[in-house]
Every structure is written in C-alpha cells, then in structure tokens.
Design a protein around this motif. Structure first.
Motif, PDB file in Angstrom:
ATOM      1  N   GLU A 211      34.515  76.617  46.977  1.00 49.03           N
ATOM      2  CA  GLU A 211      35.136  77.073  45.917  1.00 49.03           C
ATOM      3  C   GLU A 211      35.512  75.791  44.951  1.00 49.03           C
ATOM      4  O   GLU A 211      35.527  76.064  43.609  1.00 49.03           O
ATOM      5  N   ILE A 212      35.820  74.862  45.494  1.00 52.84           N
ATOM      6  CA  ILE A 212      36.430  73.808  44.646  1.00 52.84           C
ATOM      7  C   ILE A 212      35.100  72.901  44.230  1.00 52.84           C
ATOM      8  O   ILE A 212      35.063  72.577  43.022  1.00 52.84           O
ATOM      9  N   ILE A 213      34.056  72.858  45.010  1.00 52.95           N
ATOM     10  CA  ILE A 213      32.726  72.300  44.607  1.00 52.95           C
ATOM     11  C   ILE A 213      32.293  73.068  43.470  1.00 52.95           C
ATOM     12  O   ILE A 213      31.805  72.667  42.428  1.00 52.95           O
ATOM     13  N   ASP A 214      32.341  74.508  43.599  1.00 51.88           N
ATOM     14  CA  ASP A 214      31.889  75.160  42.581  1.00 51.88           C
ATOM     15  C   ASP A 214      32.586  75.001  41.184  1.00 51.88           C
ATOM     16  O   ASP A 214      32.089  74.887  40.070  1.00 51.88           O
ATOM     17  N   VAL A 215      33.860  75.026  41.257  1.00 56.52           N
ATOM     18  CA  VAL A 215      34.631  74.625  39.864  1.00 56.52           C
ATOM     19  C   VAL A 215      34.389  73.344  39.435  1.00 56.52           C
ATOM     20  O   VAL A 215      34.191  73.253  38.132  1.00 56.52           O
ATOM     21  N   CYS A 216      34.326  72.006  40.191  1.00 53.19           N
ATOM     22  CA  CYS A 216      33.903  70.898  39.777  1.00 53.19           C
ATOM     23  C   CYS A 216      32.273  71.025  39.052  1.00 53.19           C
ATOM     24  O   CYS A 216      32.176  70.374  38.158  1.00 53.19           O
ATOM     25  N   THR A 217      31.376  71.730  39.868  1.00 48.05           N
ATOM     26  CA  THR A 217      30.027  71.809  39.426  1.00 48.05           C
ATOM     27  C   THR A 217      30.180  72.615  37.839  1.00 48.05           C
ATOM     28  O   THR A 217      29.508  71.889  36.894  1.00 48.05           O
ATOM     29  N   LEU A 218      30.931  73.379  37.556  1.00 49.07           N
ATOM     30  CA  LEU A 218      31.106  74.073  36.248  1.00 49.07           C
ATOM     31  C   LEU A 218      31.767  73.020  35.376  1.00 49.07           C
ATOM     32  O   LEU A 218      31.167  72.721  34.145  1.00 49.07           O
ATOM     33  N   LEU A 219      32.641  72.280  35.602  1.00 54.83           N
ATOM     34  CA  LEU A 219      33.463  71.383  34.796  1.00 54.83           C
ATOM     35  C   LEU A 219      32.538  70.156  34.450  1.00 54.83           C
ATOM     36  O   LEU A 219      32.599  69.788  33.558  1.00 54.83           O
ATOM     37  N   ASN A 220      31.789  69.787  35.389  1.00 53.23           N
ATOM     38  CA  ASN A 220      30.649  68.532  35.337  1.00 53.23           C
ATOM     39  C   ASN A 220      29.576  68.894  34.313  1.00 53.23           C
ATOM     40  O   ASN A 220      29.256  68.284  33.395  1.00 53.23           O
ATOM     41  N   ASN A 221      29.116  70.326  34.441  1.00 48.63           N
ATOM     42  CA  ASN A 221      28.252  70.788  33.188  1.00 48.63           C
ATOM     43  C   ASN A 221      29.038  71.069  31.995  1.00 48.63           C
ATOM     44  O   ASN A 221      27.965  71.019  31.068  1.00 48.63           O
ATOM     45  N   MET A 222      29.919  70.966  31.989  1.00 46.40           N
ATOM     46  CA  MET A 222      30.971  71.061  30.651  1.00 46.40           C
ATOM     47  C   MET A 222      31.029  69.666  30.156  1.00 46.40           C
ATOM     48  O   MET A 222      31.484  69.571  28.965  1.00 46.40           O
ATOM     49  N   GLY A 223      30.759  68.676  30.860  1.00 46.01           N
ATOM     50  CA  GLY A 223      30.823  67.523  30.433  1.00 46.01           C
ATOM     51  C   GLY A 223      32.122  66.584  31.147  1.00 46.01           C
ATOM     52  O   GLY A 223      32.200  65.304  30.903  1.00 46.01           O
ATOM     53  N   ALA A 224      32.810  67.001  32.070  1.00 46.06           N
ATOM     54  CA  ALA A 224      33.394  66.417  32.734  1.00 46.06           C
ATOM     55  C   ALA A 224      33.218  65.260  33.781  1.00 46.06           C
ATOM     56  O   ALA A 224      31.891  65.243  34.030  1.00 46.06           O
ATOM     57  N   LYS A 225      33.875  64.290  34.302  1.00 46.61           N
ATOM     58  CA  LYS A 225      33.207  63.307  35.150  1.00 46.61           C
ATOM     59  C   LYS A 225      34.052  63.405  36.388  1.00 46.61           C
ATOM     60  O   LYS A 225      34.996  62.897  36.529  1.00 46.61           O
TER      61      LYS A 225
END
Length: 421
Positions: free
Chosen positions: A194-208
């Motif tokens: 679930e942590i990978i899933d949240v980070c995937t969303l945030l990276n798609n939003m432009g996070a690093k």
C-alpha cells in the motif's frame, strides 16, 4: 441495526473478483488533495470507509464524484479550504489521520481530531508526530485534537528514523515531506504494498520519491503537484479472506484480481496445511481440500504474515488436525474473535497473548458479534463452516472494509443475507 444471517455448511463454487485495496484507498484519498487539479482514482471499493472520507472531503470544499458501480472516484481539490476539523466525522475513522500530513503539506497548518476505527489495543501516533516535528512543524495535542503548523519558511527536509515499523507513520511522513524544502530520508520505513501504491500516485502527480517498498525512502521536495489518473492495487486482505473461505468450504473457487506476491506469507501457510491450490498470474484456483494439517502463525511486518489475516485464517485452522498457535506481534490484543468462536464450539483459548487451537472442530451456528473489521471476516467464514444458523451483529464493522461481501458470497453459493432490525 444490520445483521448478517448465514445458514452454514453449504459448498462454495464459482469465481470472485477482488476489489481495490481498502488500506491503499484510505491513504490515496487524502494524498489526492495535494494536487492542484483533478485526480481520478480507479478500482475504488464501495465500502463505508470510502464514504466517510468523501464526507470529510466535502466539508473541506473539495469537489467529489463517486461512480460506485465502476469504482471511479474523481477528486477536484482546486477550491479546497483549510478548516479545523477537531471532531465529528473525522474522529470516527482511523485513516482520517492521513489528513494530518496532507493538510500540513498543502496549507502549512491543520487541526485534526484523533482517529477512531477498530479498537485493537493502543495504536499510538507518536511516530507520526516525530516525523512532522523532524520536518520543523510544531505539533500540540489539545482535548483529543492535533494542532499542526509549519514554520514561516515552510517545512525543511530531514533524516527521520522511525523507532517502530509503522505503515501509518511512514505514509504520513511521506505526505508531509513531498512539498518540503530539500531532501527527506525516512529510515526503518514500512514496506507494505500500500505504501508503494501511495508513492506511485504521488510520483504520477509530480513528486520525487525513491525507495518505496524498501526500508529507506528518499523524497526530494517539489513546489507543486498536479492531477492524474491512478488505479488502486487489489486488496490483499480481501483476497486472503476469500482464499480461506474457499479452502474451508470450496469445491472449486477461482479468486481473480490477486497480486500473489502480496500474500505469499498466507499462501505458504495454506500450502503447509495441505490446501490444494493452483496459482495463476493474477488469480488463484482453490480445489476442495480435506485432511488439513494444523500449523503455527506468527504475524510480522510485511513481507511477513499480515496481522489483518490472522483472524480470517483462524476458522480454517479450526478445521485442521492437531495443535496450533497464533502469536500476533503487531497487535497482541487482537483476540476479540476468540470468545465468539468458543461460543460456536471451537477448542480455542488465549494464554498470555498466544492463541492456542486444537482441531479439528465442528462449529455450530449461534448469535455472535463482530467487534472489529477482521473479526467480522473471521465470523463470516466460521458461519459458512458451521452447522445451523449463525447471526452476526456489529455488521457495520464488516461493511467498513469489505465491498459487497454478501453479494460475493451469495454468488459462490453461500446461504447468506443481510437484514435490518
């Protein structure tokens, strides 16, 4: 008041499709408010926790549309306002604490009521607060609400070592740090899917964000995040719940939309017990399984055996031959299902936080109460196995996390219905 009534001892056949992950969804929704344009989430389960989060978003003036049948949730946070939410809806939901990190990141401030959810013994949020304070935020607890404020110059990235492996603290620290100045390094981070899933969303939003799924996560702060589309991973706990139901009562049950490596700990234990399964790429076919052998379970942080699966697996263990034990190292007090199973005739007891089982057992239907979400799943499976009629109260706890459980089990041939009193 809702109740579930099960006439047990009926064989299960057919197929069931697993919904999107509850434990991802409840973090993805608060994470979405960090965008400045529309976020579309696909594969969202139609569960009570999602409706509770939507109500919270509406109070923050976020535009939300939920197509329940299609599982598509559209979130437009462009006109979101920061308002204090010390109590009310936000208190009833454990996962509402992800609004702490999100509000701090988006507005530099927030007032969030301390979380509710299932009571499984003490679940401190000291590690969440440690993360926020390391980034420079001031945090104070007044009358059961947490007041958060970032300094004038904004949050500053830092190195944070979490004292205990905590999914909640890992996600909350990530949410707080995605827009912080400089680099944040989270050590001893949780590794759950679930942590990978949240980070995937945030990276798609432009996070690093780098390192999600390992115990060191590095985040370089960015100035803005934009909307995107994201599909939620399948629910590994729901998959495990239907796997155990199929092993207990199935003749031939196909469980679809499963990421098998997310439940390797459970699958290994079921194979050890002698459950006959065919593992596909994204599905598991369970054949009729008899002569099961008892085993020993110890819950551990991912990739170990999930604490959320010890309760759903317990009825299957009761069907097995021999003596077994369950030790939950994550929530040692997660034992509310045991007295209920004893009422159904199970040879099971608790000795200093160890659950001791003797099998095999013949269960008999009685009136039982689901004290929490996964205890509810346990009692549903026990009811499917039992002779006679089982009536389950506390159904609200089950509906918090299982999308269409009555419909899915009915389609497999179970005699189960929900009534309102």
């Amino acid at each position: 008041m809702k109740k579930i009534i099960i006439n047990g001892n009926k064989p299960l056949n057919g197929e069931v499709t697993i919904s999107g992950a509850k434990n991802s969804t409840v973090a993805l929704i608060p994470a979405s408010i960090l965008a400045d344009s529309v976020v579309t989430l696909e594969g969202i389960p139609n569960i009570q926790d999602v409706h509770s989060l939507i109500e919270i978003l509406l109070e923050f003036n976020v535009k939300v549309e939920f197509e329940e049948e299609a599982g598509i949730l559209t979130i437009d946070p462009s006109k979101m306002i920061s308002i204090p939410m010390p109590n009310g809806k936000i208190k009833n939901l454990r996962a509402s604490y992800y609004f702490m990190g999100a509000m701090l990141s988006k507005f530099g401030e927030g007032v969030i009521g301390l979380p509710g959810g299932c009571y499984l013994g003490p679940r401190p949020i000291d590690q969440h607060i440690k993360g926020f304070e390391a980034l420079g935020a001031t945090v104070r607890n007044e009358l059961g609400a947490i007041y958060l404020r970032s300094p004038e110059e904004g949050l500053i990235g830092d190195r944070i070592y979490l004292d205990v492996v905590s999914i909640g603290a890992t996600i909350n620290t990530i949410l707080a740090s995605v827009k912080a100045n400089g680099r944040t390094v989270i050590e001893n981070a949780a590794k759950e899917p679930e942590i990978i899933d949240v980070c995937t969303l945030l990276n798609n939003m432009g996070a690093k964000i780098r390192g999600a799924g390992t115990d060191v996560i590095r985040i370089d702060g960015v100035e803005e995040l934009k909307g995107c589309r994201h599909t939620v991973i399948p629910d590994r706990i729901e998959a495990g719940t239907y796997l155990t139901a199929a092993a207990a009562m199935g003749e031939e049950v196909l469980i679809k939309n499963v990421i098998v490596e997310h439940i390797e700990g459970l699958v290994a234990k079921m194979e050890e017990m002698g459950v006959d399964m065919e593992i596909g790429e994204d599905s598991i076919l369970v054949h009729e399984s008899s002569d099961l052998k008892m085993t020993h379970i110890k819950t551990l942080p991912y990739p170990g055996f999930a604490t959320d699966l010890q309760q759903p697996l317990t009825p299957l263990l009761l069907k097995a031959q021999g003596d077994g034990t369950i030790i939950d190292t994550i929530y040692p007090k997660r034992v509310n299902h045991i007295p209920e199973l004893r009422r159904m005739g199970a040879a099971i007891k608790i000795e200093s936080d160890t659950i001791i089982l003797n099998g095999p057992n013949e269960l008999t239907g009685v009136e039982v109460t689901a004290s929490d979400l996964r205890a509810g799943a346990c009692l549903v499976i026990a009811g499917l196995m039992a002779k006679g009629q089982t009536t389950i109260s506390g159904v609200e706890n089950i509906l918090r996390g299982y999308d269409g459980i009555v419909e899915k089990l009915t389609a497999l041939g179970a005699d189960i219905k929900m009534i309102e009193e």
